[in-house]
Every structure is written in structure tokens, then in C-alpha cells.
Design an enzyme around this catalytic site. Structure first.
Site, PDB file in Angstrom:
ATOM      1  N   TYR A   2       0.748  -1.300  -0.020  1.00  0.00           N
ATOM      2  CA  TYR A   2       0.087  -0.129  -0.155  1.00  0.00           C
ATOM      3  C   TYR A   2       0.999   1.333   0.051  1.00  0.00           C
ATOM      4  O   TYR A   2       0.428   2.206  -0.177  1.00  0.00           O
ATOM      5  CB  TYR A   2      -0.690   0.089   1.138  1.00  0.00           C
ATOM      6  CG  TYR A   2      -1.965  -1.260   1.361  1.00  0.00           C
ATOM      7  CD1 TYR A   2      -2.842  -1.403   0.227  1.00  0.00           C
ATOM      8  CD2 TYR A   2      -1.642  -1.918   2.368  1.00  0.00           C
ATOM      9  CE1 TYR A   2      -3.532  -2.600   0.649  1.00  0.00           C
ATOM     10  CE2 TYR A   2      -2.549  -2.976   2.770  1.00  0.00           C
ATOM     11  CZ  TYR A   2      -3.497  -3.329   1.534  1.00  0.00           C
ATOM     12  OH  TYR A   2      -4.126  -4.533   1.899  1.00  0.00           O
ATOM     13  N   ILE A 176     -12.376  -4.757   9.051  1.00  0.00           N
ATOM     14  CA  ILE A 176     -11.658  -3.625   8.968  1.00  0.00           C
ATOM     15  C   ILE A 176     -12.301  -2.490   7.587  1.00  0.00           C
ATOM     16  O   ILE A 176     -11.585  -2.687   6.591  1.00  0.00           O
ATOM     17  CB  ILE A 176     -10.158  -4.009   8.577  1.00  0.00           C
ATOM     18  CG1 ILE A 176     -10.083  -5.051   7.534  1.00  0.00           C
ATOM     19  CG2 ILE A 176      -9.706  -4.497  10.003  1.00  0.00           C
ATOM     20  CD1 ILE A 176      -8.921  -5.321   6.968  1.00  0.00           C
ATOM     21  N   SER A 179     -12.401   3.950   5.281  1.00  0.00           N
ATOM     22  CA  SER A 179     -13.311   5.185   4.700  1.00  0.00           C
ATOM     23  C   SER A 179     -12.317   6.150   4.760  1.00  0.00           C
ATOM     24  O   SER A 179     -11.358   6.442   5.562  1.00  0.00           O
ATOM     25  CB  SER A 179     -14.529   5.465   5.602  1.00  0.00           C
ATOM     26  OG  SER A 179     -14.922   6.532   5.165  1.00  0.00           O
ATOM     27  N   ARG A 184     -17.897   8.931   8.580  1.00  0.00           N
ATOM     28  CA  ARG A 184     -17.917   7.327   8.132  1.00  0.00           C
ATOM     29  C   ARG A 184     -17.305   6.744   9.176  1.00  0.00           C
ATOM     30  O   ARG A 184     -17.511   5.673   9.711  1.00  0.00           O
ATOM     31  CB  ARG A 184     -17.821   7.163   6.737  1.00  0.00           C
ATOM     32  CG  ARG A 184     -19.029   7.485   5.823  1.00  0.00           C
ATOM     33  CD  ARG A 184     -18.852   6.995   4.579  1.00  0.00           C
ATOM     34  NE  ARG A 184     -19.822   7.376   3.498  1.00  0.00           N
ATOM     35  CZ  ARG A 184     -19.848   7.082   2.112  1.00  0.00           C
ATOM     36  NH1 ARG A 184     -18.684   6.948   1.683  1.00  0.00           N
ATOM     37  NH2 ARG A 184     -20.964   7.133   1.629  1.00  0.00           N
ATOM     38  N   ASN A 188     -18.532   4.081  11.735  1.00  0.00           N
ATOM     39  CA  ASN A 188     -18.045   2.743  11.449  1.00  0.00           C
ATOM     40  C   ASN A 188     -17.694   2.440  12.757  1.00  0.00           C
ATOM     41  O   ASN A 188     -17.735   0.969  13.081  1.00  0.00           O
ATOM     42  CB  ASN A 188     -17.002   2.538  10.377  1.00  0.00           C
ATOM     43  CG  ASN A 188     -17.752   2.763   9.051  1.00  0.00           C
ATOM     44  OD1 ASN A 188     -18.699   2.970   8.804  1.00  0.00           O
ATOM     45  ND2 ASN A 188     -16.807   2.793   7.936  1.00  0.00           N
TER      46      ASN A 188
END
Ligand SMILES: NC(=O)c1ccc[n+]([C@@H]2O[C@H](COP(=O)([O-])OP(=O)(O)OC[C@H]3O[C@@H](n4cnc5c(N)ncnc54)[C@H](OP(=O)(O)O)[C@@H]3O)[C@@H](O)[C@H]2O)c1
Length: 211
Positions: A2, A176, A179, A184, A188
């Protein structure tokens, strides 16, 4: 893979929270199999941390269970570089290969999971082996206007997305959601003040394409 370890490390430091208040996971890219030690060293340097809480093999390297890579992860855990080690996108058969080779099951298998992908057999197999199932992409591909979700959400005064996330928790599946929207992210997290009834859980299970 990532490319966000430096940013995650900086965010944790900037938050002012003690390191142990945050659970940090990173992954071994499958192409780095054979270079496990260099990879975790590089990850920890980028994060500017002494350890990660969880280190996962991102995908089975070249599609294989790869017990040699698994042994390297176990060694890194023994040395304190990772508190726990696990895998991602592994089948039950591949997990069995790791257990047969080393006597140690992964702490976690991170797999794509949502009501649409609910698979009672896979969940049971994971549980029997003491492997915690961690679900990724819980909301992606979900139609949050599905009547069952909307009705259950209304009954609890929550949103359909919160119902989906709570359904994971009620199944004891780690979830997991991701956002980029602060509101959110907050909602969440706000799923620990209610729980679903057995009937509601079964109704959501029935959304699965596998049933
Ligand atoms: N192991 C693997 O191979 C693998 C593969 C994929 C993903 N993952 C992991 O799983 C995590 C999450 O997966 P993901 O990003 O693929 O899927 P996801 O979390 O299910 O979905 C993210 C999408 O849902 C939206 N969303 C988030 N909260 C929402 C809410 N309350 N209401 C409506 N929409 C909402 C987000 O939009 P906004 O951002 O616009 O709010 C974003 O478009 C990632 O962080 C990643 O680490 C792992």
C-alpha cells in the site's frame, strides 16, 4: 504494497497516543518471499516502530502455502518484531499445510468477507484451527439499500453500514472497513452499543450468494 507505512507511523506518533494503544498491521508482499527479514526490517524502519502488532503474508506466494516463508514469520515473532503473525487470502488447505509443517497455525487469516460472501463452512474451519477470521472489503460491493439491512437498521436506529459491520462482530469476525470520510470513520466505529438478534443475524446470513 500500500506504500503507506511512513504515513501510518507518523499518524500514530502525531496522535499522541501511547504506541500500545494502537494496533498496527503490516504485510509481507508475496513477491518478497525469501526476503522476509529484510522486508520486516524495512517496514519497521518506515513505520519508525520497534514492532508491529500483526504481520501477515499478503497472498500465498506464487499461489503456494510456502511453509518456509511461514517459518520466517514465526522467527520474527520470536524475536519480538511482530506480536502476532498470520496470513491473508489463504485457503483452509493451505493453512493446514502450514500447521503440518510447523505445528503452528496463523493467528489470523484476512479474507474478503461480507454478508454477500458469508460462508459458514469456511468460518467453522477457521475456528476449528484457532485461526481468527479477519474480513476485508466488508462494505465494497454491498447494496446498502437491501430491504433486510434497511429494516434491521431502522429497528436499531442505526445505518445499514453499521448493521453490516455489527453482523461481523456478532459472528466474531474481525472487520476492517476503510473510509476517507471522517464522519463515516466515526460511525463505522460506533457499533458497540447494540447487537443483532439471532433471527436478524440469520436474515443477513441469507443474503449470501453461497446459500
Ligand atoms: N488482504 C487483502 O488482500 C486486502 C484486499 C483489499 C482490501 N484489504 C483491506 O481491507 C480494508 C477495507 O477494504 P476496502 O477498502 O477494499 O473495502 P470497504 O472498507 O468494504 O469499502 C470501502 C468503501 O466503502 C465506503 N464506505 C466506508 N464506510 C462507509 C459507510 N459507513 N457508508 C457507506 N459507504 C462507506 C468507502 O467510501 P469513502 O472512503 O468515500 O468513505 C469506500 O468506497 C482496506 O483498508 C485494506 O487494508 C485487504
Amino acid at each position: 504494497m500500500y506504500g503507506n507505512e511512513a504515513e501510518v507511523g507518523r499518524a500514530v506518533r502525531d496522535s499522541g497516543l501511547p504506541r500500545q494503544a494502537v494496533f498496527v498491521t503490516t504485510k509481507l508482499p508475496p513477491d518478497n518471499a525469501g526476503r522476509e527479514r529484510q522486508t520486516i526490517t524495512r517496514s519497521l524502519r518506515a513505520l519508525q516502530m520497534d514492532y508491529v502488532d500483526l504481520w501477515l503474508v499478503h497472498w500465498p506466494p506464487r499461489g503456494q502455502a510456502s511453509p518456509d516463508t511461514w517459518r520466517q514469520l514465526l522467527e520474527a515473532r520470536e524475536e519480538g518484531l511482530a506480536r502476532a503473525v498470520g496470513v491473508s487470502n489463504y485457503s483452509t488447505a493451505q493453512i493446514d499445510e502450514l500447521i503440518v509443517s510447523t505445528g503452528e497455525a496463523p493467528a489470523v487469516n484476512q479474507v474478503r468477507w461480507s454478508p454477500m460472501r458469508y460462508d459458514a463452512k469456511r468460518l467453522a474451519e477457521s475456528r476449528e484451527r484457532g485461526v481468527a477470521l479477519e474480513g476485508y472489503s466488508p462494505l465494497k460491493g454491498m447494496d446498502l439499500s437491501t430491504p433486510a439491512l434497511v429494516e434491521i437498521a431502522r429497528a436499531h436506529g442505526m445505518t445499514p453500514a453499521q448493521v453490516v459491520l455489527r453482523w461481523h462482530v456478532d459472528h466474531r469476525v474481525i472487520v476492517i472497513p476503510k473510509s476517507t470520510t471522517p464522519q463515516r470513520i466515526q460511525s463505522n466505529f460506533d457499533i458497540f452499543g447494540f447487537s443483532l438478534s439471532e433471527d436478524e443475524i440469520a436474515r443477513i446470513d441469507d443474503l449470501s450468494a453461497r446459500r
